[in-house]
Write an enzyme that holds these catalytic residues in place. Sequence first.
Site, PDB file in Angstrom:
ATOM      1  N   LEU A   1      15.889  12.277  34.980  1.00  0.00           N
ATOM      2  CA  LEU A   1      14.841  13.206  35.384  1.00  0.00           C
ATOM      3  C   LEU A   1      15.442  14.282  36.279  1.00  0.00           C
ATOM      4  O   LEU A   1      16.329  14.005  37.100  1.00  0.00           O
ATOM      5  CB  LEU A   1      13.749  12.460  36.162  1.00  0.00           C
ATOM      6  CG  LEU A   1      12.909  11.479  35.352  1.00  0.00           C
ATOM      7  CD1 LEU A   1      12.063  10.608  36.276  1.00  0.00           C
ATOM      8  CD2 LEU A   1      12.025  12.229  34.359  1.00  0.00           C
TER       9      LEU A   1
ATOM     10  N   LYS B   1       7.804  22.751  28.776  1.00  0.00           N
ATOM     11  CA  LYS B   1       6.530  22.913  29.488  1.00  0.00           C
ATOM     12  C   LYS B   1       5.870  24.235  29.134  1.00  0.00           C
ATOM     13  O   LYS B   1       4.633  24.334  29.086  1.00  0.00           O
ATOM     14  CB  LYS B   1       6.745  22.806  31.003  1.00  0.00           C
ATOM     15  CG  LYS B   1       6.493  21.419  31.539  1.00  0.00           C
ATOM     16  CD  LYS B   1       7.585  20.423  31.287  1.00  0.00           C
ATOM     17  CE  LYS B   1       7.407  19.440  30.210  1.00  0.00           C
ATOM     18  NZ  LYS B   1       8.542  18.536  30.019  1.00  0.00           N
TER      19      LYS B   1
ATOM     20  N   ILE C   1       9.990  12.685  25.407  1.00  0.00           N
ATOM     21  CA  ILE C   1      10.319  13.927  24.688  1.00  0.00           C
ATOM     22  C   ILE C   1       9.637  13.961  23.324  1.00  0.00           C
ATOM     23  O   ILE C   1       9.060  14.974  22.924  1.00  0.00           O
ATOM     24  CB  ILE C   1      11.857  14.076  24.570  1.00  0.00           C
ATOM     25  CG1 ILE C   1      12.447  14.321  25.964  1.00  0.00           C
ATOM     26  CG2 ILE C   1      12.235  15.209  23.618  1.00  0.00           C
ATOM     27  CD1 ILE C   1      13.959  14.391  26.022  1.00  0.00           C
TER      28      ILE C   1
ATOM     29  N   HIS D   1     -14.055  17.583  47.740  1.00  0.00           N
ATOM     30  CA  HIS D   1     -14.982  17.383  46.634  1.00  0.00           C
ATOM     31  C   HIS D   1     -15.423  18.738  46.081  1.00  0.00           C
ATOM     32  O   HIS D   1     -15.673  19.663  46.859  1.00  0.00           O
ATOM     33  CB  HIS D   1     -16.227  16.623  47.126  1.00  0.00           C
ATOM     34  CG  HIS D   1     -17.262  16.454  46.058  1.00  0.00           C
ATOM     35  ND1 HIS D   1     -17.111  15.524  45.047  1.00  0.00           N
ATOM     36  CD2 HIS D   1     -18.415  17.110  45.818  1.00  0.00           C
ATOM     37  CE1 HIS D   1     -18.160  15.619  44.238  1.00  0.00           C
ATOM     38  NE2 HIS D   1     -18.966  16.575  44.676  1.00  0.00           N
TER      39      HIS D   1
ATOM     40  N   THR E   1      27.534  16.712  35.154  1.00  0.00           N
ATOM     41  CA  THR E   1      27.633  17.237  33.777  1.00  0.00           C
ATOM     42  C   THR E   1      26.496  16.786  32.875  1.00  0.00           C
ATOM     43  O   THR E   1      26.465  17.120  31.695  1.00  0.00           O
ATOM     44  CB  THR E   1      28.987  16.832  33.158  1.00  0.00           C
ATOM     45  OG1 THR E   1      29.179  15.426  33.363  1.00  0.00           O
ATOM     46  CG2 THR E   1      30.127  17.605  33.807  1.00  0.00           C
TER      47      THR E   1
HETATM   48  C1  LIG Z   1      13.237  18.443  25.942  1.00  0.00           C
HETATM   49  C2  LIG Z   1      13.458  17.899  27.328  1.00  0.00           C
HETATM   50  C3  LIG Z   1      12.434  17.934  28.242  1.00  0.00           C
HETATM   51  C4  LIG Z   1      12.628  17.457  29.519  1.00  0.00           C
HETATM   52  N1  LIG Z   1      11.595  17.515  30.389  1.00  0.00           N
HETATM   53  C5  LIG Z   1      11.749  17.061  31.640  1.00  0.00           C
HETATM   54  C6  LIG Z   1      10.701  17.160  32.577  1.00  0.00           C
HETATM   55  O1  LIG Z   1       9.611  17.671  32.273  1.00  0.00           O
HETATM   56  N2  LIG Z   1      10.902  16.692  33.831  1.00  0.00           N
HETATM   57  C7  LIG Z   1      12.089  16.123  34.195  1.00  0.00           C
HETATM   58  O2  LIG Z   1      12.213  15.701  35.344  1.00  0.00           O
HETATM   59  N3  LIG Z   1      13.113  16.020  33.331  1.00  0.00           N
HETATM   60  C8  LIG Z   1      12.969  16.482  32.065  1.00  0.00           C
HETATM   61  N4  LIG Z   1      14.017  16.411  31.195  1.00  0.00           N
HETATM   62  C9  LIG Z   1      15.272  15.802  31.662  1.00  0.00           C
HETATM   63  C10 LIG Z   1      16.084  16.789  32.514  1.00  0.00           C
HETATM   64  O3  LIG Z   1      16.346  17.933  31.749  1.00  0.00           O
HETATM   65  C11 LIG Z   1      17.373  16.148  32.977  1.00  0.00           C
HETATM   66  O4  LIG Z   1      17.089  14.946  33.650  1.00  0.00           O
HETATM   67  C12 LIG Z   1      18.133  17.067  33.927  1.00  0.00           C
HETATM   68  O5  LIG Z   1      18.449  18.286  33.304  1.00  0.00           O
HETATM   69  C13 LIG Z   1      19.415  16.411  34.403  1.00  0.00           C
HETATM   70  O6  LIG Z   1      20.060  17.280  35.273  1.00  0.00           O
HETATM   71  P1  LIG Z   1      21.631  17.228  35.497  1.00  0.00           P
HETATM   72  O7  LIG Z   1      21.914  18.239  36.557  1.00  0.00           O
HETATM   73  O8  LIG Z   1      22.087  15.849  35.711  1.00  0.00           O
HETATM   74  O9  LIG Z   1      22.299  17.691  34.117  1.00  0.00           O
HETATM   75  P2  LIG Z   1      22.000  18.847  33.074  1.00  0.00           P
HETATM   76  O10 LIG Z   1      20.753  19.549  33.330  1.00  0.00           O
HETATM   77  O11 LIG Z   1      22.218  18.241  31.740  1.00  0.00           O
HETATM   78  O12 LIG Z   1      23.170  19.900  33.365  1.00  0.00           O
HETATM   79  C14 LIG Z   1      24.500  19.604  33.131  1.00  0.00           C
HETATM   80  C15 LIG Z   1      25.282  20.902  33.095  1.00  0.00           C
HETATM   81  O13 LIG Z   1      26.668  20.609  33.107  1.00  0.00           O
HETATM   82  C16 LIG Z   1      27.340  21.500  32.241  1.00  0.00           C
HETATM   83  N5  LIG Z   1      28.623  20.880  31.868  1.00  0.00           N
HETATM   84  C17 LIG Z   1      28.806  19.700  31.240  1.00  0.00           C
HETATM   85  N6  LIG Z   1      30.131  19.431  31.139  1.00  0.00           N
HETATM   86  C18 LIG Z   1      30.773  20.470  31.707  1.00  0.00           C
HETATM   87  C19 LIG Z   1      32.140  20.771  31.925  1.00  0.00           C
HETATM   88  N7  LIG Z   1      33.121  19.927  31.561  1.00  0.00           N
HETATM   89  N8  LIG Z   1      32.464  21.926  32.541  1.00  0.00           N
HETATM   90  C20 LIG Z   1      31.480  22.785  32.932  1.00  0.00           C
HETATM   91  N9  LIG Z   1      30.175  22.550  32.768  1.00  0.00           N
HETATM   92  C21 LIG Z   1      29.822  21.396  32.176  1.00  0.00           C
HETATM   93  C22 LIG Z   1      26.373  21.654  31.084  1.00  0.00           C
HETATM   94  O14 LIG Z   1      26.653  22.821  30.340  1.00  0.00           O
HETATM   95  C23 LIG Z   1      25.036  21.726  31.824  1.00  0.00           C
HETATM   96  O15 LIG Z   1      24.731  23.051  32.179  1.00  0.00           O
HETATM   97  C24 LIG Z   1      13.876  16.911  29.905  1.00  0.00           C
HETATM   98  C25 LIG Z   1      14.930  16.888  28.994  1.00  0.00           C
HETATM   99  C26 LIG Z   1      14.731  17.379  27.719  1.00  0.00           C
HETATM  100  C27 LIG Z   1      15.872  17.365  26.763  1.00  0.00           C
END
Ligand SMILES: Cc1cc2nc3c(=O)[nH]c(=O)nc-3n(C[C@H](O)[C@H](O)[C@H](O)COP(=O)(O)OP(=O)(O)OC[C@H]3O[C@@H](n4cnc5c(N)ncnc54)[C@H](O)[C@@H]3O)c2cc1C
Length: 469
Positions: free
Chosen positions: A323, A53, A187, A448, A146
């Site tokens: 998301l 963003k 993306i 408006h 994760t």
């Molecule tokens: C380029 C891009 C743009 C995006 N833009 C948007 C957007 O504008 N709006 C939106 O809603 N979503 C967006 N997304 C999607 C969004 O980033 C994900 O949906 C969101 O990050 C998911 O969150 P999460 O907490 O499930 O996992 P993640 O954010 O993937 O976090 C998982 C974490 O777990 C850690 N981890 C994994 N395994 C282990 C382990 N065994 N031990 C310790 N730590 C571990 C990782 O290092 C990471 O820090 C985008 C994604 C990308 C790639």
Amino acid sequence: MADSRYDVVVIGTGPGGYVCAIRAAQLGLKTAVVEKDKTLGGTCLNVGCIPSKAMLHASELFEEAGHAFPKMGIKVGKPSLDLPAMMKFKDEAVDGNVKGVDFLLRKNKVDAVRGVGRIIGPGKIEVNGEGGKTQTVETKHIVIATGSDVARLKGIEIDEKRIVSSTGALVLGKVPEKLLVVGAGVIGLELGSVWRRLGAQVTVVEFLDRIVPGIDLDVAKNFQRLLEKQGIVFKLSSKVTGVDSSGKKLKATVEPAAGGAKETIEADVVLVAIGRVPYTEGLGLEEAGVKKDNRGRVMVDDHFATNVPGIYAIGDVIAGPMLAHKAEDEGVAVAEILAGQAGHVNYDVIPNVIYTYPELASVGKSEEELKQAGVAYNAGKFPFTANGRAKANQQTEGFVKILADAKTDRVLGVHILGADAGNMIAEAAVAMEFGAAAEDIARTCHAHPTLPEAVKEAALAVGKRAIHM
Ligand SMILES: Cc1cc2nc3c(=O)[nH]c(=O)nc-3n(C[C@H](O)[C@H](O)[C@H](O)COP(=O)(O)OP(=O)(O)OC[C@H]3O[C@@H](n4cnc5c(N)ncnc54)[C@H](O)[C@@H]3O)c2cc1C
């Protein structure tokens, strides 16, 4: 340093994990997070939502300065790009946000254990930190958060330099002359837009016969037309089957999805953006007996519980839209459930935004989904060409479309293609969360001149009584 025994330990500090940990701590649960990466915040803050963003914002202004400023009477000359400075702007956005997570965890007294977490038994996580330092954390409940990783294309090696995923596309050292994007999803289109605005010729190859699968088709077609007008070239119903990186230019082999004559497309950079896959590597799920589905997602019930007592999962690693806000809401819900409350996520009201120009935002059902479910509906549509503020700003591309139940008038889906659609969709989400009828939106006084007046007019149009059309 980890304490002896926690109520909740969350593995992963993306928007799912850190939000879950904060909510659990707010509810009085002794909480820790485990994170393998150097910085907290997961995909979203480090290589996802936030940096993309920041680049979209900066590149949009860059383009506006070149194209829109002169006709508004603002003379700044031809803008020139300082890419390292723009990258610094983006890095500062990331830095500020990850530091914010660190602050919030400390404020809520959530311990952060650094290293790779692996479930080694009921309530036991082994954490392998830097330099081979290992510690075991004990807890009543484990929440797997994760996240996800980049989906790869067979036979196409991502080197993050010339053949990149979104992560590499956010740190390119120079503007590619030609960028080939594989995949016309969120993306690919967001990052394709960034580099097009900065000067790249962008071609997007998509396997399906349409862009942004899952989005209302009428909206998607209009969106494609607007992106084409900006210079993005689409090759639909096509697949990239290989990339030859032996020469100075990359040579991508592109074939019709259904098979047929191959062609070669030259590019300086190929961005593979075909989606993301759940990330569970090294977590010890098999040994722990945690079930996954055929797409590698951790299976959970309505309360985010896996089949193994005491182990829960949320976010990108489970089913549902990948998301950040969906992950956050699940984080809150599971923390509340663990604290004995009735945590819940309404999957019918999860907004989806594509932050291109114009933006595309939607919540609820598409026309295709309603037709498939046999639900009778009325559609109200209002174009931004008829909205006073959009005309004043000369940002008249797109429209608002509201789909409401034919019998009850209840709003079932809202789709907005237009400038600032991502902010406007919040009104629709609130309305839907409260079970609003189109009539409710139509009778709500909107300031408006604002773009959201188009939402009100679309709601009026459901009852065939839009005023300004
Ligand atoms: C380029 C891009 C743009 C995006 N833009 C948007 C957007 O504008 N709006 C939106 O809603 N979503 C967006 N997304 C999607 C969004 O980033 C994900 O949906 C969101 O990050 C998911 O969150 P999460 O907490 O499930 O996992 P993640 O954010 O993937 O976090 C998982 C974490 O777990 C850690 N981890 C994994 N395994 C282990 C382990 N065994 N031990 C310790 N730590 C571990 C990782 O290092 C990471 O820090 C985008 C994604 C990308 C790639």
